[in-house]
Motif scaffolding. Structure first.
Motif, PDB file in Angstrom:
ATOM      1  N   SER A  74       0.826  -1.207   0.000  1.00  0.00           N
ATOM      2  CA  SER A  74       0.000   0.000   0.000  1.00  0.00           C
ATOM      3  C   SER A  74       0.861   1.257   0.000  1.00  0.00           C
ATOM      4  N   PHE A  75       1.952   1.216   0.755  1.00  0.00           N
ATOM      5  CA  PHE A  75       2.869   2.355   0.785  1.00  0.00           C
ATOM      6  C   PHE A  75       3.511   2.568  -0.578  1.00  0.00           C
ATOM      7  N   GLY A  76       3.960   1.491  -1.208  1.00  0.00           N
ATOM      8  CA  GLY A  76       4.587   1.608  -2.518  1.00  0.00           C
ATOM      9  C   GLY A  76       3.622   2.028  -3.603  1.00  0.00           C
ATOM     10  N   LEU A  77       2.332   1.768  -3.390  1.00  0.00           N
ATOM     11  CA  LEU A  77       1.329   2.091  -4.395  1.00  0.00           C
ATOM     12  C   LEU A  77       1.121   3.589  -4.551  1.00  0.00           C
ATOM     13  N   GLY A  78       1.354   4.359  -3.498  1.00  0.00           N
ATOM     14  CA  GLY A  78       1.100   5.790  -3.587  1.00  0.00           C
ATOM     15  C   GLY A  78       2.106   6.669  -2.888  1.00  0.00           C
ATOM     16  N   PRO A  79       2.122   6.670  -1.540  1.00  0.00           N
ATOM     17  CA  PRO A  79       2.988   7.604  -0.809  1.00  0.00           C
ATOM     18  C   PRO A  79       4.457   7.514  -1.172  1.00  0.00           C
ATOM     19  N   ALA A  80       4.969   6.318  -1.476  1.00  0.00           N
ATOM     20  CA  ALA A  80       6.402   6.148  -1.735  1.00  0.00           C
ATOM     21  C   ALA A  80       6.876   6.980  -2.917  1.00  0.00           C
ATOM     22  N   GLY A  81       6.067   7.114  -3.941  1.00  0.00           N
ATOM     23  CA  GLY A  81       6.499   7.816  -5.143  1.00  0.00           C
ATOM     24  C   GLY A  81       5.851   9.163  -5.353  1.00  0.00           C
ATOM     25  N   VAL A  82       4.567   9.280  -5.052  1.00  0.00           N
ATOM     26  CA  VAL A  82       3.862  10.535  -5.310  1.00  0.00           C
ATOM     27  C   VAL A  82       4.423  11.664  -4.454  1.00  0.00           C
ATOM     28  N   THR A  83       4.791  11.352  -3.209  1.00  0.00           N
ATOM     29  CA  THR A  83       5.310  12.387  -2.317  1.00  0.00           C
ATOM     30  C   THR A  83       6.540  13.059  -2.902  1.00  0.00           C
ATOM     31  N   GLY A  84       7.409  12.281  -3.524  1.00  0.00           N
ATOM     32  CA  GLY A  84       8.649  12.826  -4.059  1.00  0.00           C
ATOM     33  C   GLY A  84       8.471  13.725  -5.263  1.00  0.00           C
ATOM     34  N   ILE A  85       7.373  13.568  -6.012  1.00  0.00           N
ATOM     35  CA  ILE A  85       7.197  14.377  -7.220  1.00  0.00           C
ATOM     36  C   ILE A  85       6.342  15.616  -6.972  1.00  0.00           C
ATOM     37  N   LEU A  86       5.740  15.744  -5.793  1.00  0.00           N
ATOM     38  CA  LEU A  86       4.868  16.890  -5.534  1.00  0.00           C
ATOM     39  C   LEU A  86       5.585  18.234  -5.684  1.00  0.00           C
ATOM     40  N   PRO A  87       6.776  18.425  -5.080  1.00  0.00           N
ATOM     41  CA  PRO A  87       7.420  19.735  -5.240  1.00  0.00           C
ATOM     42  C   PRO A  87       7.716  20.090  -6.692  1.00  0.00           C
TER      43      PRO A  87
END
Length: 526
Positions: free
Chosen positions: A400-413
């Motif tokens: 579940s973590f890899g599905l969203g928070p792991a990658g999306v968080t890094g591209i937000l800025p």
């Protein structure tokens, strides 16, 4: 694809070069970038006992007395924590490097920390110095802190709008790949033995060497070349290589409009550079909502407990009845889970969207936290078979973590801040990530000891609050320009002034056709 852009005029490659050049650029940057973050997190686990024995033997040889268990644990904690401290330093260093050296050159220069750390580790046993291991882990952390910030920035600025999310999300895929490869290399059949542990810790130099030999052949970020350096010709050449032909007129036009806006902002502020500092970012009310969202998302990514569950996995597998000699193979499943989820999310991000993956990931993690806690409670009461449910929860939580928070968080800025604010935004986000990683790493053993079977309730609270907060404040950024994202962000956060005062000027500044493009002759220059 030619190995260098000087062999033929830029912008004349075939369309098939688009995906090929962009994909090779991503692989070259990531193998020495976020791959190193995941790799260096996981390779430290296998040689734990060997390094602790080295600490004790070195102390005995120096002072003639052995260390007690508490002292060994303290020194080991310092070695592990040095990685997070280095990451914080790297995050603070990444912003100035990205502005003054460039995105690509920063990644290349970043490898110097790796090579020095590898040399320290390889000679530490000969020098009989555990302090060299501490310094090596600090340098590795600096490398990871720099790459975790600059690589998503580089990808977000180099990818076309319709692939921006997928390309930027590949940073998370390579992080998960690094974790998995670190677990594999750390097997006892490979480098996870006492004679070979220095080579295991120094093996991170190989991906750095691969990047050093390949990345110079690929272009710099087109947006950096145009907006930060003011080199329009270099921007057109880089954009042509990345797109597999001539620089797309609409994309070039949008960058020219952003360049004009940044130059105007710099002139109005009396600054010689359009790049903002973190302090200027905090004082700017126009980006306060974006900054608050990024700060919250970056903190939640580390406070959700995903990294801690890696350490807890061995205990769960032991309780499930897996023989101690086989636990290392079961632990590889945790890395494989995140890698699988990251690849799946990379395929879905341009269809489902960033916001849905981020909110959905935290929602699923909340559910699995509840199931995990109940399983631990009933397992402690002797209910048979629940240890296997606990083990399944480990994999489900990481998936579940890899599905969203792991990658999306890094591209937000990269998506919600403009060129001037982006390096400072990554400095703030990266600093919070590393500070919270350090805090969770230090506090998790005490949380487990104090709360017992309820140890994941704090992480449950983080996941629930994150899903609600991000669902209410974060707009969808998929396929949108910076002006559209800014307008949507303000509408999402209830800023009516956007439509009345700010919205129209921004739309005017990004009205296509108002900026002059380079001529065909300029685009054809090598």
């Amino acid at each position: 694809m030619k190995s260098t852009g000087n062999a033929e005029p830029e912008g004349t490659s075939k369309p098939s070069g688009n995906a090929r050049t962009l994909a090779l650029t991503v692989c070259s940057a990531a193998i020495g970038g976020t791959f190193q973050y995941g790799y260096n997190i996981s390779i430290i686990n296998a040689p734990t006992l060997f390094i602790q024995r080295f600490l004790n033997d070195t102390h005995m040889e120096r002072w003639g007395t052995a260390l007690d268990t508490h002292q060994v644990t303290l020194l080991w904690t310092i070695i592990v924590s040095a990685f997070s401290l280095g990451g914080l330093l790297g995050a603070l260093l990444a912003g100035p490097m990205a502005v003054h050296v460039g995105r690509k050159n920063s990644l290349l220069l970043n490898n110097s920390f790796l090579f020095v750390s590898a040399l320290l580790v390889l000679t530490s046993r000969l020098a009989k110095s555990f302090e060299m291991i501490m310094l090596a882990r600090l340098l590795v952390g600096i490398n990871s802190g720099v790459s975790m910030n600059i690589q998503p920035m580089y990808f977000g600025e180099s990818a076309p709008k319709h692939l921006r999310g997928a390309v930027a999300f590949s940073s998370a895929v390579f992080t998960a790949f690094g974790i998995f490869m670190g677990q594999v290399v750390g097997l006892t059949e490979l480098l996870g033995t006492e004679p070979l542990w220095p080579y295991l810790l120094a093996s991170n130099a190989l991906p750095g060497l691969i990047q050093l030999l390949t990345l110079p052949w690929f272009p710099e970020s087109p947006r950096y070349l145009l907006i930060d350096r003011g080199d329009r010709e270099a921007c057109v050449r880089a954009l042509g290589r990345l797109r597999g032909g001539e620089a797309p007129a609409l994309e070039m036009e949008e960058m020219l409009q952003e360049q004009q806006q940044q130059q105007t902002a710099a002139m109005n502020s009396g600054s010689t550079s359009s790049a903002k500092t973190p302090w200027a970012l905090f004082k700017d009310p126009a980006v306060r909502s974006q900054l608050r969202t990024v700060m919250f998302a970056s903190s939640a990514m580390m406070l959700c407990g995903n990294d801690s569950i890696y350490f807890y996995a061995s205990y769960i597998f032991h309780e499930a009845g897996i023989p101690p000699g086989k636990i290392q193979y079961a632990s590889i499943g945790t890395g494989a889970s995140e890698l699988t989820a990251s690849i799946l999310s990379n395929l879905l991000i341009e269809r489902v969207g960033r916001r849905s993956l981020l909110v959905g990931g935290y929602s699923l993690m909340s559910c699995w936290s509840v199931v995990f806690t109940l399983a631990l409670i009933f397992q402690s009461r002797g209910v048979a078979g629940l240890s296997y449910l606990s083990m399944a929860c480990v994999f489900a939580y990481i998936l579940s973590f890899g599905l969203g928070p792991a990658g999306v968080t890094g591209i937000l800025p990269a998506e919600i801040f403009d060129q001037a604010a982006r390096p400072a935004a990554y400095m703030v986000a990266g600093s919070l990530m590393w500070i919270n990683l350090f805090l969770v790493g230090m506090l998790f053993p005490f949380i487990v000891k104090g709360l017992g079977n309820f140890c994941f309730l704090p992480f449950l609270a983080v996941c629930v609050v994150s899903a609600v907060f991000l669902g209410l404040t974060l707009p969808e950024t998929k396929g949108k320009t910076m002006a559209e994202i800014t307008a949507e962000f303000d509408r999402k956060n209830g800023k009516d002034r956007m439509n009345k005062q700010v919205g129209e000027p921004i739309r005017d500044q990004y009205q296509l056709g108002t900026a002059s493009l380079p001529t065909q002759d300029t685009r054809s220059q090598p």
